[in-house]
Design a protein around this motif. Structure first.
Motif, PDB file in Angstrom:
ATOM      1  N   LYS A 482     -16.978 -18.013   5.616  1.00 20.49           N
ATOM      2  CA  LYS A 482     -17.531 -17.134   6.640  1.00 20.49           C
ATOM      3  C   LYS A 482     -17.429 -15.680   6.181  1.00 20.49           C
ATOM      4  O   LYS A 482     -16.682 -15.359   5.263  1.00 20.49           O
ATOM      5  CB  LYS A 482     -16.730 -17.274   7.943  1.00 20.49           C
ATOM      6  N   SER A 483     -18.158 -14.814   6.898  1.00 18.89           N
ATOM      7  CA  SER A 483     -18.039 -13.375   6.668  1.00 18.89           C
ATOM      8  C   SER A 483     -17.157 -12.777   7.748  1.00 18.89           C
ATOM      9  O   SER A 483     -17.325 -13.082   8.925  1.00 18.89           O
ATOM     10  CB  SER A 483     -19.406 -12.698   6.759  1.00 18.89           C
ATOM     11  N   LEU A 484     -16.230 -11.927   7.328  1.00 20.19           N
ATOM     12  CA  LEU A 484     -15.396 -11.206   8.292  1.00 20.19           C
ATOM     13  C   LEU A 484     -15.532  -9.711   8.026  1.00 20.19           C
ATOM     14  O   LEU A 484     -15.512  -9.275   6.873  1.00 20.19           O
ATOM     15  CB  LEU A 484     -13.917 -11.587   8.130  1.00 20.19           C
ATOM     16  N   LEU A 485     -15.656  -8.926   9.098  1.00 18.96           N
ATOM     17  CA  LEU A 485     -15.588  -7.465   8.973  1.00 18.96           C
ATOM     18  C   LEU A 485     -14.359  -7.015   9.738  1.00 18.96           C
ATOM     19  O   LEU A 485     -14.216  -7.335  10.915  1.00 18.96           O
ATOM     20  CB  LEU A 485     -16.836  -6.789   9.568  1.00 18.96           C
ATOM     21  N   VAL A 486     -13.462  -6.303   9.060  1.00 20.42           N
ATOM     22  CA  VAL A 486     -12.197  -5.932   9.685  1.00 20.42           C
ATOM     23  C   VAL A 486     -12.014  -4.415   9.638  1.00 20.42           C
ATOM     24  O   VAL A 486     -11.894  -3.825   8.570  1.00 20.42           O
ATOM     25  CB  VAL A 486     -11.004  -6.614   8.974  1.00 20.42           C
ATOM     26  N   VAL A 487     -12.011  -3.788  10.819  1.00 21.83           N
ATOM     27  CA  VAL A 487     -11.708  -2.359  10.919  1.00 21.83           C
ATOM     28  C   VAL A 487     -10.204  -2.233  11.102  1.00 21.83           C
ATOM     29  O   VAL A 487      -9.646  -2.877  11.992  1.00 21.83           O
ATOM     30  CB  VAL A 487     -12.368  -1.736  12.176  1.00 21.83           C
ATOM     31  N   ASP A 488      -9.524  -1.447  10.258  1.00 25.19           N
ATOM     32  CA  ASP A 488      -8.104  -1.238  10.507  1.00 25.19           C
ATOM     33  C   ASP A 488      -7.601   0.013   9.811  1.00 25.19           C
ATOM     34  O   ASP A 488      -8.214   0.494   8.861  1.00 25.19           O
ATOM     35  CB  ASP A 488      -7.266  -2.443  10.066  1.00 25.19           C
ATOM     36  N   HIS A 489      -6.466   0.552  10.306  1.00 27.13           N
ATOM     37  CA  HIS A 489      -5.857   1.733   9.691  1.00 27.13           C
ATOM     38  C   HIS A 489      -4.642   1.377   8.847  1.00 27.13           C
ATOM     39  O   HIS A 489      -4.009   2.255   8.284  1.00 27.13           O
ATOM     40  CB  HIS A 489      -5.428   2.730  10.776  1.00 27.13           C
ATOM     41  N   ASP A 490      -4.304   0.084   8.779  1.00 25.15           N
ATOM     42  CA  ASP A 490      -3.165  -0.331   7.962  1.00 25.15           C
ATOM     43  C   ASP A 490      -3.703  -0.641   6.560  1.00 25.15           C
ATOM     44  O   ASP A 490      -4.331  -1.677   6.335  1.00 25.15           O
ATOM     45  CB  ASP A 490      -2.506  -1.565   8.604  1.00 25.15           C
ATOM     46  N   ILE A 491      -3.451   0.279   5.613  1.00 24.55           N
ATOM     47  CA  ILE A 491      -4.064   0.135   4.285  1.00 24.55           C
ATOM     48  C   ILE A 491      -3.564  -1.106   3.571  1.00 24.55           C
ATOM     49  O   ILE A 491      -4.295  -1.744   2.826  1.00 24.55           O
ATOM     50  CB  ILE A 491      -3.768   1.361   3.390  1.00 24.55           C
ATOM     51  N   LEU A 492      -2.286  -1.461   3.804  1.00 23.83           N
ATOM     52  CA  LEU A 492      -1.742  -2.644   3.142  1.00 23.83           C
ATOM     53  C   LEU A 492      -2.534  -3.880   3.556  1.00 23.83           C
ATOM     54  O   LEU A 492      -2.897  -4.717   2.730  1.00 23.83           O
ATOM     55  CB  LEU A 492      -0.266  -2.805   3.540  1.00 23.83           C
ATOM     56  N   LEU A 493      -2.828  -3.976   4.851  1.00 29.62           N
ATOM     57  CA  LEU A 493      -3.596  -5.098   5.386  1.00 29.62           C
ATOM     58  C   LEU A 493      -5.000  -5.110   4.765  1.00 29.62           C
ATOM     59  O   LEU A 493      -5.465  -6.142   4.267  1.00 29.62           O
ATOM     60  CB  LEU A 493      -3.692  -4.956   6.912  1.00 29.62           C
ATOM     61  N   ILE A 494      -5.659  -3.973   4.782  1.00 28.72           N
ATOM     62  CA  ILE A 494      -7.022  -3.888   4.252  1.00 28.72           C
ATOM     63  C   ILE A 494      -7.041  -4.180   2.747  1.00 28.72           C
ATOM     64  O   ILE A 494      -7.894  -4.896   2.247  1.00 28.72           O
ATOM     65  CB  ILE A 494      -7.624  -2.489   4.544  1.00 28.72           C
ATOM     66  N   ASP A 495      -6.052  -3.657   2.031  1.00 27.88           N
ATOM     67  CA  ASP A 495      -5.975  -3.887   0.591  1.00 27.88           C
ATOM     68  C   ASP A 495      -5.816  -5.366   0.287  1.00 27.88           C
ATOM     69  O   ASP A 495      -6.440  -5.905  -0.612  1.00 27.88           O
ATOM     70  CB  ASP A 495      -4.785  -3.099   0.017  1.00 27.88           C
ATOM     71  N   TYR A 496      -4.970  -6.024   1.058  1.00 27.71           N
ATOM     72  CA  TYR A 496      -4.681  -7.433   0.810  1.00 27.71           C
ATOM     73  C   TYR A 496      -5.872  -8.315   1.165  1.00 27.71           C
ATOM     74  O   TYR A 496      -6.163  -9.299   0.495  1.00 27.71           O
ATOM     75  CB  TYR A 496      -3.463  -7.860   1.634  1.00 27.71           C
ATOM     76  N   LEU A 497      -6.598  -7.943   2.236  1.00 28.45           N
ATOM     77  CA  LEU A 497      -7.653  -8.782   2.783  1.00 28.45           C
ATOM     78  C   LEU A 497      -8.971  -8.724   2.046  1.00 28.45           C
ATOM     79  O   LEU A 497      -9.673  -9.714   1.915  1.00 28.45           O
ATOM     80  CB  LEU A 497      -8.005  -8.287   4.193  1.00 28.45           C
ATOM     81  N   SER A 498      -9.338  -7.506   1.625  1.00 31.18           N
ATOM     82  CA  SER A 498     -10.753  -7.235   1.438  1.00 31.18           C
ATOM     83  C   SER A 498     -11.310  -7.660   0.097  1.00 31.18           C
ATOM     84  O   SER A 498     -10.666  -7.506  -0.937  1.00 31.18           O
ATOM     85  CB  SER A 498     -11.011  -5.736   1.635  1.00 31.18           C
ATOM     86  N   ASP A 499     -12.530  -8.172   0.128  1.00 33.28           N
ATOM     87  CA  ASP A 499     -13.322  -8.398  -1.080  1.00 33.28           C
ATOM     88  C   ASP A 499     -14.147  -7.163  -1.383  1.00 33.28           C
ATOM     89  O   ASP A 499     -14.464  -6.880  -2.516  1.00 33.28           O
ATOM     90  CB  ASP A 499     -14.270  -9.589  -0.886  1.00 33.28           C
ATOM     91  N   GLU A 500     -14.546  -6.450  -0.328  1.00 30.39           N
ATOM     92  CA  GLU A 500     -15.244  -5.186  -0.513  1.00 30.39           C
ATOM     93  C   GLU A 500     -14.944  -4.273   0.668  1.00 30.39           C
ATOM     94  O   GLU A 500     -14.295  -4.674   1.628  1.00 30.39           O
ATOM     95  CB  GLU A 500     -16.746  -5.390  -0.715  1.00 30.39           C
ATOM     96  N   LEU A 501     -15.419  -3.033   0.565  1.00 34.91           N
ATOM     97  CA  LEU A 501     -15.054  -2.034   1.559  1.00 34.91           C
ATOM     98  C   LEU A 501     -16.262  -1.296   2.094  1.00 34.91           C
ATOM     99  O   LEU A 501     -17.244  -1.098   1.379  1.00 34.91           O
ATOM    100  CB  LEU A 501     -14.145  -0.964   0.937  1.00 34.91           C
ATOM    101  N   MET A 502     -16.171  -0.870   3.362  1.00 33.58           N
ATOM    102  CA  MET A 502     -17.081   0.143   3.887  1.00 33.58           C
ATOM    103  C   MET A 502     -16.226   1.337   4.256  1.00 33.58           C
ATOM    104  O   MET A 502     -15.153   1.172   4.840  1.00 33.58           O
ATOM    105  CB  MET A 502     -17.793  -0.349   5.146  1.00 33.58           C
ATOM    106  N   VAL A 503     -16.691   2.538   3.897  1.00 38.15           N
ATOM    107  CA  VAL A 503     -15.921   3.735   4.188  1.00 38.15           C
ATOM    108  C   VAL A 503     -16.719   4.606   5.148  1.00 38.15           C
ATOM    109  O   VAL A 503     -17.894   4.892   4.911  1.00 38.15           O
ATOM    110  CB  VAL A 503     -15.605   4.512   2.890  1.00 38.15           C
ATOM    111  N   PHE A 504     -16.069   4.976   6.258  1.00 40.25           N
ATOM    112  CA  PHE A 504     -16.685   5.891   7.220  1.00 40.25           C
ATOM    113  C   PHE A 504     -16.163   7.288   6.954  1.00 40.25           C
ATOM    114  O   PHE A 504     -14.989   7.480   6.643  1.00 40.25           O
ATOM    115  CB  PHE A 504     -16.348   5.481   8.663  1.00 40.25           C
ATOM    116  N   SER A 505     -17.073   8.261   7.073  1.00 43.07           N
ATOM    117  CA  SER A 505     -16.638   9.643   6.897  1.00 43.07           C
ATOM    118  C   SER A 505     -17.379  10.486   7.917  1.00 43.07           C
ATOM    119  O   SER A 505     -18.185   9.965   8.681  1.00 43.07           O
ATOM    120  CB  SER A 505     -16.959  10.099   5.471  1.00 43.07           C
ATOM    121  N   GLY A 506     -17.117  11.787   7.920  1.00 40.30           N
ATOM    122  CA  GLY A 506     -17.813  12.660   8.871  1.00 40.30           C
ATOM    123  C   GLY A 506     -16.834  13.542   9.615  1.00 40.30           C
ATOM    124  O   GLY A 506     -15.704  13.735   9.168  1.00 40.30           O
TER     125      GLY A 506
END
Ligand code: ADP
Ligand code: ADP
Ligand code: MG
Length: 566
Positions: A482-506
């Motif tokens: 399946k595809s999962l999109l996960v928004v989070d501020h815990d970098i350790l979690l995102i680092d461990y989970l992700s195959d790729e990233l989307m970065v929001f800025s502004g």
């Protein structure tokens, strides 16, 4: 030594007619192992008489009894919340610098903070300050408690829960904080914490992040000897968390204690670590003081070396090659789109969602939730887009009425590992933040869909639940393709989970830009450069660690443009 703990909220003797009393083998032979408290009408288990057979634990229909055999040498009893209540053993060691405290929910972290701030007098040393101080003779904590008792040191405390602040604090941010400015570094603290644009707002119109920054500033503006910060990173985005860590690190020659579940933040800001381990709701034991790296690594390994205690299995952090694009099928392509609200505008670049996990990082109020809502079909973008995939969505702000418990048909393993089985009979309205979060995540994953959208799933979860969540999401995505999109501020979690990233800025609250899907190295580099922080990996565990600003590694990595170390 045996302890018996009764969860008095869950215990409902009217409904079971004192089943524990009726089935206790000791009671049957005439020993008063369980008695009924006349006032509360709740059972009381007499620990000295209990044989530890565990029958009442198994039979209690409300799961309200815990009986534990403790090893002899666990430390000094410090505090107990009444008969058959939670017990705390040992206290942290005060040191100048930042002492970080790590442990599951319900093992006594807040209790420790209340004792160190003087709000709670420990009662297992007879509740008498002289006796308490005597009890710790010859240790650093004795000197500390003595001074606290004599008002020779002053402690200020940022409590864990901040949501109720608007109920008893009135006025604008500026007025409230001006009143508390004792050191005269108002402007400095406000700028470093990032409240300069919120000064004119009224307390009752602040977002969660602003409220947290207000509570932290109110504490740091005081002229105190001891600063106690209980879970300061909740509601803050990554930049705010790192700024907070820098502000705290810059305080010199004070006692600072911080409870924190974001391992990257805890690691970055602490000089020392205490692990608190035990059984949530039943007892907690404060470990000896450890260096940051050793403390966090031992916590992950589940084994405390100087204590020679294993308190759980190891949480492994295998560094995994993110799966390349080619290997992952596409589940959704979307064109670029815009969404404007009064005063805010989101621009999303065109993108492509594949099987696997996409981590989403970015500051607060740059449109991450808006983006997720558009994919979920809850909001409409300005230009019409067509989304054919089947979507399951967990909101950032969970409303119990949006959770449909009958959806929870997950394979048993999932429910067991996520520890929600016992919650399913309870009223959703009565669950704590962390419990509700776990149920909401499980419900989202129970639905049949192609794409799963999880908006800030780590909020309210303790460090162990976050690590377990990371493993479960990975397994879910791999096993079910399946595809999962996960928004989070815990970098350790995102680092461990992700195959790729989307970065929001502004600009927070004004405009936001959503990048396309980037590979891990590119995405992390982009994001961390923006945050002005570099990461290395711990050689023993593979976990990412933020380099201290201006350290050799920090300067080297910035020079070569490698903010993220693989
Ligand atoms: P943590 O901060 O690690 O989540 P706490 O120190 O808040 O843990 O709580 C530890 C345990 O003590 C919990 O089981 C909680 O229910 C219990 N507890 C906390 N405060 C009280 C109180 N005032 N009366 C009775 N039990 C309490
Ligand atoms: P994030 O998830 O990145 O924190 P959000 O998508 O929740 O950001 O919000 C982005 C901006 O849009 C914020 O300034 C927020 O106040 C604004 N916003 C969100 N929803 C609405 C709405 N329904 N009406 C008006 N403004 C909104
Ligand atoms: Mg959001």
């Amino acid at each position: 030594m045996r302890i018996a703990v009764l969860n008095k909220d869950r215990c409902k003797p009217k409904e079971c007619n004192y089943l524990c009393y009726r089935i206790c083998p000791r009671v049957k032979t005439g020993k008063e192992t369980i008695i009924i408290d006349e006032k509360t009408k709740k059972p009381v288990i007499i620990e000295d008489l209990c044989s530890g057979c565990g029958i009442c634990v198994k039979k209690c229909p409300f799961n309200s009894i815990v009986i534990i055999n403790l090893p002899e040498e666990i430390g000094e009893p410090i505090h107990q919340y009444g008969v058959n209540g939670f017990r705390l053993y040992n206290l942290p060691t005060p040191r100048h610098g930042v002492v970080g405290i790590i442990g599951q929910n319900g093992v006594g972290k807040t209790t420790v903070m209340k004792i160190l701030s003087g709000e709670l007098k420990p009662n297992l040393c007879q509740g008498d300050w002289d006796k308490i101080v005597e009890h710790f003779r010859g240790r650093e904590i004795q000197n500390y408690l003595e001074k606290l008792a004599n008002n020779e040191i002053r402690a200020v405390h940022k409590p864990q829960y901040i949501d109720s602040i608007p109920k008893y604090v009135k006025g604008t941010v500026r007025d409230v904080l001006r009143d508390r400015d004792e050191v005269g570094n108002f402007d400095e603290i406000i700028n470093e914490i990032g409240l300069e644009n919120s000064l004119n707002k009224n307390i009752n119109e602040l977002s969660g992040g602003e409220l947290q920054k207000l509570a932290i500033s109110a504490c740091l503006l005081r002229d105190a000897d001891v600063y106690l910060l209980d879970e300061p990173s909740s509601y803050l985005d990554v930049r705010e968390r790192l700024n907070l860590a820098r502000v705290i690190r810059n305080i010199r020659d004070k006692f600072i204690f911080v409870v924190e579940h974001d391992l990257i933040v805890l690691d970055y800001l602490s000089d020392y670590i205490h692990v608190i381990f035990g059984t949530p709701g039943a007892y907690g034991i404060v470990s000896s003081i450890k260096s940051v790296r050793v403390g966090i690594n031992e916590y992950l390994s589940g084994f405390l070396r100087s204590e020679n205690i294993r308190f759980r299995d190891e949480i492994k952090f295998e560094v995994r090659e993110a799966k390349g694009k080619e290997e992952r099928k596409i589940t959704l392509k979307y064109p670029k789109f815009e969404k404007s609200y009064d005063g805010f505008r989101l621009h999303a670049e065109e993108g492509c969602i594949r099987i696997g996990i996409t981590g989403i990082l970015g500051p607060n109020a740059t449109g991450k939730t808006t983006f997720i809502k558009i994919l979920a079909g809850v909001e409409k973008p300005d230009n019409k887009i067509d989304i054919k995939a089947r979507i399951s969505y967990k909101r950032q702000y969970i409303k119990p009425r949006n959770i449909i418990v009958r959806n929870l048909n997950l394979r048993d393993e999932f429910i067991r590992k996520f520890n929600i089985e016992h919650l399913l009979d309870r009223n959703l309205m009565d669950l704590s933040g962390g419990e509700l979060q776990r149920v909401a995540i499980a419900e989202c994953l129970s639905r049949d869909a192609d794409i799963y959208l999880l908006d800030e799933p780590s909020a309210y979860l303790d460090v162990e639940e976050r690590l377990r969540l990371a493993k479960l999401l990975r397994k879910f995505s791999t096993d079910n393709e399946k595809s999962l999109l996960v928004v989070d501020h815990d970098i350790l979690l995102i680092d461990y989970l992700s195959d790729e990233l989307m970065v929001f800025s502004g600009k927070s609250g004004i405009c936001g830009n959503a990048s396309r899907q980037l590979d891990m190295r590119e995405g992390m580099n982009l994001f961390l450069r923006e945050m002005d922080v570099t990461f290395r990996r711990d050689p023993e565990t593979g976990r990412p660690r933020a380099n201290k600003p201006n350290s050799v590694k920090d300067r080297e990595q910035k020079k070569s443009g490698k903010y993220y170390y693989i």
